[in-house]
Design a protein around this motif. Structure first.
Motif, PDB file in Angstrom:
ATOM      1  N   ARG A   4       3.537   2.695  -1.167  1.00 16.26           N
ATOM      2  CA  ARG A   4       2.671   2.115  -2.191  1.00 16.26           C
ATOM      3  C   ARG A   4       1.892   0.941  -1.595  1.00 16.26           C
ATOM      4  O   ARG A   4       0.714   0.781  -1.852  1.00 16.26           O
ATOM      5  N   GLY A   5       2.549   0.119  -0.783  1.00 16.67           N
ATOM      6  CA  GLY A   5       1.877  -1.005  -0.134  1.00 16.67           C
ATOM      7  C   GLY A   5       0.817  -0.539   0.849  1.00 16.67           C
ATOM      8  O   GLY A   5      -0.281  -1.102   0.904  1.00 16.67           O
ATOM      9  N   GLN A   6       1.112   0.496   1.610  1.00 18.96           N
ATOM     10  CA  GLN A   6       0.136   1.028   2.558  1.00 18.96           C
ATOM     11  C   GLN A   6      -1.048   1.647   1.820  1.00 18.96           C
ATOM     12  O   GLN A   6      -2.192   1.463   2.212  1.00 18.96           O
ATOM     13  N   LYS A   7      -0.754   2.408   0.756  1.00 17.42           N
ATOM     14  CA  LYS A   7      -1.829   3.003  -0.036  1.00 17.42           C
ATOM     15  C   LYS A   7      -2.747   1.912  -0.566  1.00 17.42           C
ATOM     16  O   LYS A   7      -3.968   2.017  -0.483  1.00 17.42           O
ATOM     17  N   ASN A   8      -2.165   0.864  -1.111  1.00 18.76           N
ATOM     18  CA  ASN A   8      -2.939  -0.241  -1.656  1.00 18.76           C
ATOM     19  C   ASN A   8      -3.787  -0.898  -0.569  1.00 18.76           C
ATOM     20  O   ASN A   8      -4.971  -1.168  -0.757  1.00 18.76           O
ATOM     21  N   PHE A   9      -3.203  -1.143   0.588  1.00 21.54           N
ATOM     22  CA  PHE A   9      -3.900  -1.788   1.701  1.00 21.54           C
ATOM     23  C   PHE A   9      -5.119  -0.975   2.125  1.00 21.54           C
ATOM     24  O   PHE A   9      -6.240  -1.477   2.180  1.00 21.54           O
ATOM     25  N   TYR A  10      -4.910   0.311   2.445  1.00 26.14           N
ATOM     26  CA  TYR A  10      -5.997   1.142   2.953  1.00 26.14           C
ATOM     27  C   TYR A  10      -7.018   1.496   1.874  1.00 26.14           C
ATOM     28  O   TYR A  10      -8.206   1.612   2.149  1.00 26.14           O
ATOM     29  N   SER A  11      -6.576   1.612   0.649  1.00 26.18           N
ATOM     30  CA  SER A  11      -7.494   1.872  -0.452  1.00 26.18           C
ATOM     31  C   SER A  11      -8.448   0.694  -0.634  1.00 26.18           C
ATOM     32  O   SER A  11      -9.662   0.865  -0.775  1.00 26.18           O
ATOM     33  N   ARG A  12      -7.898  -0.501  -0.594  1.00 26.81           N
ATOM     34  CA  ARG A  12      -8.721  -1.699  -0.778  1.00 26.81           C
ATOM     35  C   ARG A  12      -9.571  -1.994   0.450  1.00 26.81           C
ATOM     36  O   ARG A  12     -10.701  -2.463   0.339  1.00 26.81           O
ATOM     37  N   LYS A  17      -9.163   7.330  -0.953  1.00 22.32           N
ATOM     38  CA  LYS A  17      -8.522   7.852  -2.159  1.00 22.32           C
ATOM     39  C   LYS A  17      -7.293   8.650  -1.744  1.00 22.32           C
ATOM     40  O   LYS A  17      -7.339   9.425  -0.790  1.00 22.32           O
TER      41      LYS A  17
END
Length: 112
Positions: A4-12, A17
């Motif tokens: 979840r942290g990695q998804k948030n990092f790369y998404s931002r 997506k």
């Protein structure tokens, strides 16, 4: 939690997506964009399998078998032979002549 942290990092950071193809898998497909907003190369994000695991590139090829043969002829090594990913395709992991690991991916042919 880590994914979840990695998804948030790369998404931002990049506007990537993420889509979870199977609820039972700790893995996400990634949709990216090129510099001019066009559809970019896809990717994936999965749970780290060990403390020393690093980011690895996967290259799509028409035939994993053919490319495994080329890897060895060019002095590389096959670390994980061609493996079926049921319903998706085939994967193999290799090492180049400078000890960098990379994956080969072949989509499974869909019959209609």
């Amino acid at each position: 939690m880590i994914l979840r942290g990695q998804k948030n990092f790369y998404s931002r950071l990049f506007g990537w997506k993420f889509e979870k193809p199977l609820e039972t898998m700790d893995y996400y497909l990634i949709e990216t964009e090129g510099l001019k907003g066009e559809s970019g190369p896809g990717g994936g994000l999965g749970k780290r399998q060990g403390a020393d695991q690093r980011i690895m590139n996967y290259i799509g090829v028409p035939s994993v078998d053919d490319y495994l043969e080329k890897v060895e002829k060019l002095g590389g090594r096959v670390l994980m032979p061609k493996t079926s990913v049921s319903g998706w395709g085939y994967l193999a992991i290799c090492m180049d002549t400078e000890s960098n690991t990379f994956g080969l991916w072949q989509d499974e042919e869909k019959t209609e």
